[in-house]
Design an enzyme around this catalytic site. Structure first.
Site, PDB file in Angstrom:
ATOM      1  N   LYS A   1       0.844  -1.204   0.000  1.00 34.54           N
ATOM      2  CA  LYS A   1       0.000   0.000   0.000  1.00 34.54           C
ATOM      3  C   LYS A   1       0.874   1.247   0.000  1.00 34.54           C
ATOM      4  CE  LYS A   1      -4.404  -1.655   1.128  1.00 34.54           C
ATOM      5  NZ  LYS A   1      -5.159  -2.491   2.011  1.00 34.54           N
TER       6      LYS A   1
ATOM      7  N   LYS B   1      -3.382  -7.620  -8.311  1.00 37.16           N
ATOM      8  CA  LYS B   1      -4.436  -8.263  -7.513  1.00 37.16           C
ATOM      9  C   LYS B   1      -5.672  -7.370  -7.521  1.00 37.16           C
ATOM     10  CE  LYS B   1      -5.379  -7.714  -3.136  1.00 37.16           C
ATOM     11  NZ  LYS B   1      -6.221  -7.905  -1.958  1.00 37.16           N
TER      12      LYS B   1
ATOM     13  N   LYS C   1     -10.035  -3.299  -3.697  1.00 41.34           N
ATOM     14  CA  LYS C   1     -10.919  -2.128  -3.649  1.00 41.34           C
ATOM     15  C   LYS C   1     -10.102  -0.852  -3.724  1.00 41.34           C
ATOM     16  CE  LYS C   1     -13.761  -4.521  -0.327  1.00 41.34           C
ATOM     17  NZ  LYS C   1     -12.767  -4.754   0.724  1.00 41.34           N
TER      18      LYS C   1
HETATM   19  N1  AQP Z   1      -8.088 -10.282  -5.495  1.00 47.17           N
HETATM   20  C1  AQP Z   1      -8.477 -11.128  -4.553  1.00 47.17           C
HETATM   21  N2  AQP Z   1      -8.517 -12.454  -4.788  1.00 47.17           N
HETATM   22  C2  AQP Z   1      -8.929 -13.340  -3.851  1.00 47.17           C
HETATM   23  N3  AQP Z   1      -9.325 -12.967  -2.618  1.00 47.17           N
HETATM   24  C3  AQP Z   1      -9.320 -11.649  -2.334  1.00 47.17           C
HETATM   25  N4  AQP Z   1      -9.663 -10.962  -1.233  1.00 47.17           N
HETATM   26  C4  AQP Z   1      -9.458  -9.646  -1.448  1.00 47.17           C
HETATM   27  N5  AQP Z   1      -8.979  -9.439  -2.679  1.00 47.17           N
HETATM   28  C5  AQP Z   1      -8.881 -10.673  -3.266  1.00 47.17           C
HETATM   29  C6  AQP Z   1     -10.172 -11.577  -0.022  1.00 47.17           C
HETATM   30  O1  AQP Z   1     -11.396 -10.947   0.312  1.00 47.17           O
HETATM   31  C7  AQP Z   1     -11.541 -10.958   1.722  1.00 47.17           C
HETATM   32  C8  AQP Z   1     -11.965  -9.619   2.193  1.00 47.17           C
HETATM   33  O2  AQP Z   1     -10.951  -8.684   1.907  1.00 47.17           O
HETATM   34  P1  AQP Z   1     -10.895  -7.309   2.673  1.00 47.17           P
HETATM   35  O3  AQP Z   1     -11.912  -6.420   2.133  1.00 47.17           O
HETATM   36  O4  AQP Z   1     -11.025  -7.507   4.110  1.00 47.17           O
HETATM   37  O5  AQP Z   1      -9.438  -6.754   2.463  1.00 47.17           O
HETATM   38  P2  AQP Z   1      -8.390  -6.951   1.350  1.00 47.17           P
HETATM   39  O6  AQP Z   1      -7.863  -8.308   1.332  1.00 47.17           O
HETATM   40  O7  AQP Z   1      -7.370  -5.904   1.544  1.00 47.17           O
HETATM   41  O8  AQP Z   1      -9.280  -6.712   0.061  1.00 47.17           O
HETATM   42  P3  AQP Z   1      -9.196  -5.534  -0.920  1.00 47.17           P
HETATM   43  O9  AQP Z   1     -10.314  -5.590  -1.870  1.00 47.17           O
HETATM   44  O10 AQP Z   1      -7.836  -5.525  -1.510  1.00 47.17           O
HETATM   45  O11 AQP Z   1      -9.458  -4.277  -0.005  1.00 47.17           O
HETATM   46  P4  AQP Z   1      -8.597  -2.994   0.281  1.00 47.17           P
HETATM   47  O12 AQP Z   1      -8.207  -2.461  -1.061  1.00 47.17           O
HETATM   48  O13 AQP Z   1      -9.542  -2.096   1.008  1.00 47.17           O
HETATM   49  O14 AQP Z   1      -7.423  -3.386   1.097  1.00 47.17           O
HETATM   50  C9  AQP Z   1     -10.206 -11.415   2.311  1.00 47.17           C
HETATM   51  O15 AQP Z   1     -10.307 -12.760   2.713  1.00 47.17           O
HETATM   52  C10 AQP Z   1      -9.265 -11.300   1.155  1.00 47.17           C
HETATM   53  O16 AQP Z   1      -8.214 -12.247   1.217  1.00 47.17           O
END
Ligand code: AQP
Length: 328
Positions: free
Chosen positions: A112, A194, A197
């Site tokens: 990040k 990847k 969000k």
């Molecule tokens: N690209 C991905 N492929 C598979 N699994 C994913 N997860 C997130 N992105 C992928 C899984 O979704 C669950 C919830 O994720 P989160 O919202 O708690 O946080 P994250 O992993 O950081 O997801 P994001 O979308 O990337 O959010 P931001 O950008 O806000 O940090 C988790 O089990 C995650 O593994």
């Protein structure tokens, strides 16, 4: 009895990565025997969502998504993280047994920062809050995407440090990845990174029509002409197609790409089929989502019931931890 727990941050509307890596697993796990806790990680989302109106809306969106996707509320406890303030007490106790070095190794934090996000202390200590969430419910299994495995290992470490210092208080949790392959455990985003969000490279699972077409049109391609033979692995669109097509159809598209020539599909064909696949896959859940959004009182009732159950469990663990370290 096996206890399952996982969560999702309301930092945006759930995307295909969240669904295939996590949410789908949660809904499926909740059909099996055991205890099931699923939460909306709203404390966590304060690291990036700073508008209270948006945050409230996103919390409801995530809750509705779980129910629309078929989470069995007879078996699973669905709740808001911030309805369980005991996790913040556990976060402090775990902070005091955790070295800075452990957090400094976190890939997600480093990524990040490398992507230009200005980190707060909260973003740095995110894995401790996550460990508290997991350990608070005596969790055995945590269904997550691959990006969260390191955080899970950190939760194991933190629980272990605490137990090592004060005696057995926390259970050791294990990560569970989606069965079926890497393309489900780490879904690729529109730009080839990847899907995430915070990178705005995702596709909302309930997107339809023109908006969906526009998103799919943004999937990275290259300038190779359709007739040039291509390995399917070299085409990002195919990673996403694989999520929606059955094996036989996926193999047909792959064979036509490999063969090249006149019958080979162009990227436009792949995009059209992908758009159709996404719309079909979520059609039923989308209809349920629309119904649920029309009944906000019912959603409040579900979240309040979930909070009461989750809080009772977390309070017992918090009391055990307080007693172990001499605060009671
Ligand atoms: N690209 C991905 N492929 C598979 N699994 C994913 N997860 C997130 N992105 C992928 C899984 O979704 C669950 C919830 O994720 P989160 O919202 O708690 O946080 P994250 O992993 O950081 O997801 P994001 O979308 O990337 O959010 P931001 O950008 O806000 O940090 C988790 O089990 C995650 O593994």
């Amino acid at each position: 009895m096996t206890t399952y727990l996982s969560g999702i941050q309301p930092t945006g509307r759930p995307h295909l990565g969240n669904y295939f890596g996590a949410l789908r697993q949660h809904v499926e796990a909740a059909r099996t025997d055991g205890e099931h806790f699923y939460f909306i990680a709203d404390y966590h989302s304060l690291t990036s969502i700073h508008d209270p109106v948006v945050l409230r809306e996103l919390v409801r969106e995530v809750a509705v998504t779980y129910i629309a996707l078929g989470l069995d509320l007879e078996r699973a406890v669905l709740f808001r993280q911030s309805d369980v303030p005991e996790v913040t007490e556990l976060t402090w106790m775990l902070s005091c047994v955790t070295g800075m070095g452990l957090l400094e190794r976190a890939h997600s934090f480093k990524d990040k920062v490398a992507n230009g996000i200005k980190p707060s202390v909260g973003l740095f200590t995110y894995p401790i809050l996550m460990a508290a969430d997991i350990l608070a419910y005596d969790t055995d299994r945590v269904p997550v995407g691959k990006d969260q495995v390191q955080h899970l290992e950190m939760a194991q470490d933190m629980g272990g440090y605490f137990n090592g210092r004060y005696g057995e208080v926390f259970k050791r949790p294990e990560a569970v990845l989606a069965a079926g392959g890497e393309h489900l455990q780490r879904v690729i985003g529109l730009d080839g990174r990847k899907m995430s969000k915070s990178y705005d490279n995702g596709i909302w699972i309930f997107e339809t029509g023109k908006a969906l077409k526009k998103r799919v049109n943004r999937v990275v391609t290259d300038s190779r002409p359709p007739e040039e033979p291509k390995e399917p692995e070299s085409v990002v669109l195919m990673d996403l197609m694989k999520l929606f097509l059955d094996d036989a159809e996926f193999e047909q598209w792959s064979a036509r790409l490999r063969a090249g020539g006149e019958g080979a599909p162009g990227y436009g064909h792949l995009k059209a089929r992908l758009t159709e696949g996404i719309e079909e896959h979520f059609a039923e859940a989308r209809a349920r989502r629309d119904e649920l959004l029309g009944d906000p009182a019912e959603l409040d009732r579900i979240l309040a019931a979930g909070a009461a159950k989750a809080r009772a469990r977390a309070a017992a663990t918090r009391d055990r931890a307080l007693a172990a370290c001499g605060l009671r």
